[in-house]
Scaffold this motif. Sequence first.
Motif, mmCIF file in Angstrom:
data_model
loop_
_atom_site.group_PDB
_atom_site.id
_atom_site.type_symbol
_atom_site.label_atom_id
_atom_site.label_comp_id
_atom_site.label_asym_id
_atom_site.label_seq_id
_atom_site.Cartn_x
_atom_site.Cartn_y
_atom_site.Cartn_z
ATOM 1 N N ILE A 250 0.848 -1.198 0.000
ATOM 2 C CA ILE A 250 0.000 0.000 0.000
ATOM 3 C C ILE A 250 0.886 1.252 0.000
ATOM 4 O O ILE A 250 1.789 1.379 0.817
ATOM 5 C CB ILE A 250 -0.935 0.024 1.228
ATOM 6 C CG1 ILE A 250 -1.847 -1.198 1.230
ATOM 7 C CG2 ILE A 250 -1.730 1.317 1.303
ATOM 8 C CD1 ILE A 250 -2.822 -1.248 0.087
ATOM 9 N N GLU B 232 -0.788 4.493 -0.469
ATOM 10 C CA GLU B 232 -1.672 5.488 0.137
ATOM 11 C C GLU B 232 -2.642 4.756 1.053
ATOM 12 O O GLU B 232 -3.242 3.763 0.652
ATOM 13 C CB GLU B 232 -2.434 6.258 -0.930
ATOM 14 C CG GLU B 232 -1.546 7.151 -1.751
ATOM 15 C CD GLU B 232 -2.342 8.014 -2.722
ATOM 16 O OE1 GLU B 232 -3.504 8.334 -2.418
ATOM 17 O OE2 GLU B 232 -1.774 8.351 -3.767
ATOM 18 N N PHE B 233 -2.781 5.265 2.243
ATOM 19 C CA PHE B 233 -3.597 4.582 3.246
ATOM 20 C C PHE B 233 -5.012 5.135 3.250
ATOM 21 O O PHE B 233 -5.245 6.317 3.046
ATOM 22 C CB PHE B 233 -2.956 4.723 4.627
ATOM 23 C CG PHE B 233 -1.594 4.107 4.670
ATOM 24 C CD1 PHE B 233 -1.443 2.734 4.726
ATOM 25 C CD2 PHE B 233 -0.458 4.889 4.625
ATOM 26 C CE1 PHE B 233 -0.191 2.149 4.734
ATOM 27 C CE2 PHE B 233 0.807 4.323 4.646
ATOM 28 C CZ PHE B 233 0.945 2.953 4.696
ATOM 29 N N SER B 234 -5.948 4.235 3.500
ATOM 30 C CA SER B 234 -7.366 4.596 3.498
ATOM 31 C C SER B 234 -7.873 4.779 4.926
ATOM 32 O O SER B 234 -7.160 4.532 5.900
ATOM 33 C CB SER B 234 -8.174 3.486 2.813
ATOM 34 O OG SER B 234 -8.159 2.320 3.633
ATOM 35 N N HIS B 235 -9.128 5.149 4.995
ATOM 36 C CA HIS B 235 -9.803 5.276 6.283
ATOM 37 C C HIS B 235 -9.789 3.931 7.017
ATOM 38 O O HIS B 235 -9.650 3.885 8.235
ATOM 39 C CB HIS B 235 -11.237 5.771 6.063
ATOM 40 C CG HIS B 235 -12.008 5.951 7.329
ATOM 41 N ND1 HIS B 235 -11.705 6.930 8.251
ATOM 42 C CD2 HIS B 235 -13.061 5.260 7.838
ATOM 43 C CE1 HIS B 235 -12.533 6.829 9.274
ATOM 44 N NE2 HIS B 235 -13.374 5.834 9.049
ATOM 45 N N THR B 236 -9.892 2.837 6.279
ATOM 46 C CA THR B 236 -9.863 1.492 6.870
ATOM 47 C C THR B 236 -8.551 1.245 7.592
ATOM 48 O O THR B 236 -8.533 0.691 8.691
ATOM 49 C CB THR B 236 -10.077 0.415 5.784
ATOM 50 O OG1 THR B 236 -11.343 0.641 5.172
ATOM 51 C CG2 THR B 236 -10.009 -0.981 6.364
ATOM 52 N N HIS B 237 -7.448 1.672 7.000
ATOM 53 C CA HIS B 237 -6.140 1.506 7.641
ATOM 54 C C HIS B 237 -6.069 2.298 8.948
ATOM 55 O O HIS B 237 -5.533 1.811 9.944
ATOM 56 C CB HIS B 237 -5.010 1.934 6.699
ATOM 57 C CG HIS B 237 -4.886 1.047 5.501
ATOM 58 N ND1 HIS B 237 -5.313 1.442 4.260
ATOM 59 C CD2 HIS B 237 -4.402 -0.214 5.367
ATOM 60 C CE1 HIS B 237 -5.083 0.464 3.394
ATOM 61 N NE2 HIS B 237 -4.538 -0.560 4.037
ATOM 62 N N GLN C 276 -8.632 3.081 10.803
ATOM 63 C CA GLN C 276 -9.498 2.389 11.754
ATOM 64 C C GLN C 276 -8.767 1.194 12.380
ATOM 65 O O GLN C 276 -8.905 0.952 13.573
ATOM 66 C CB GLN C 276 -10.783 1.913 11.079
ATOM 67 C CG GLN C 276 -11.778 3.018 10.827
ATOM 68 C CD GLN C 276 -13.027 2.479 10.155
ATOM 69 O OE1 GLN C 276 -12.955 1.828 9.116
ATOM 70 N NE2 GLN C 276 -14.171 2.778 10.754
#
Length: 130
Positions: free
Chosen positions: A49, A51-56, A58
């Motif tokens: 990865i 770019e990290f998402s909101h899931t990461h 969380q």
Amino acid sequence: QAFWHHHTTASLAMAAICQEFLMFINTDPDVRDSVKQFVATQAPLFDGIQEFSHTHMQLYQEFVTLLDRHVTDFLRLAEVSQHEFEEALVQLPPEASGSAELRVFFKRLDFMEFAQHMHQVARGAACNGL
């Protein structure tokens, strides 16, 4: 002389708190297994990865909450205050045995450290624990 005795006794007590916590996180199956299971289960989501998402984010918060739960359990069982525990960790020399594990629970990994560790686990470059 009384000051030196008090200071030495206090230092020994601080070291004992750290050792008790290390024993707690390494021997209590709930602590050891829950952290290892979380890391092993979630690490693949961090592999490759950029770019990290909101899931990461969380998952990071869930990990911090998991660590906090274990610290709270230890403080209750050991009858140690949060302040006493933090004071013991601050006085712990960086080269002391177990200091890296203790600092993960105390300092918390910031998100990027957490993401990097999870990526390393996913790639098999780190152990599946702390």
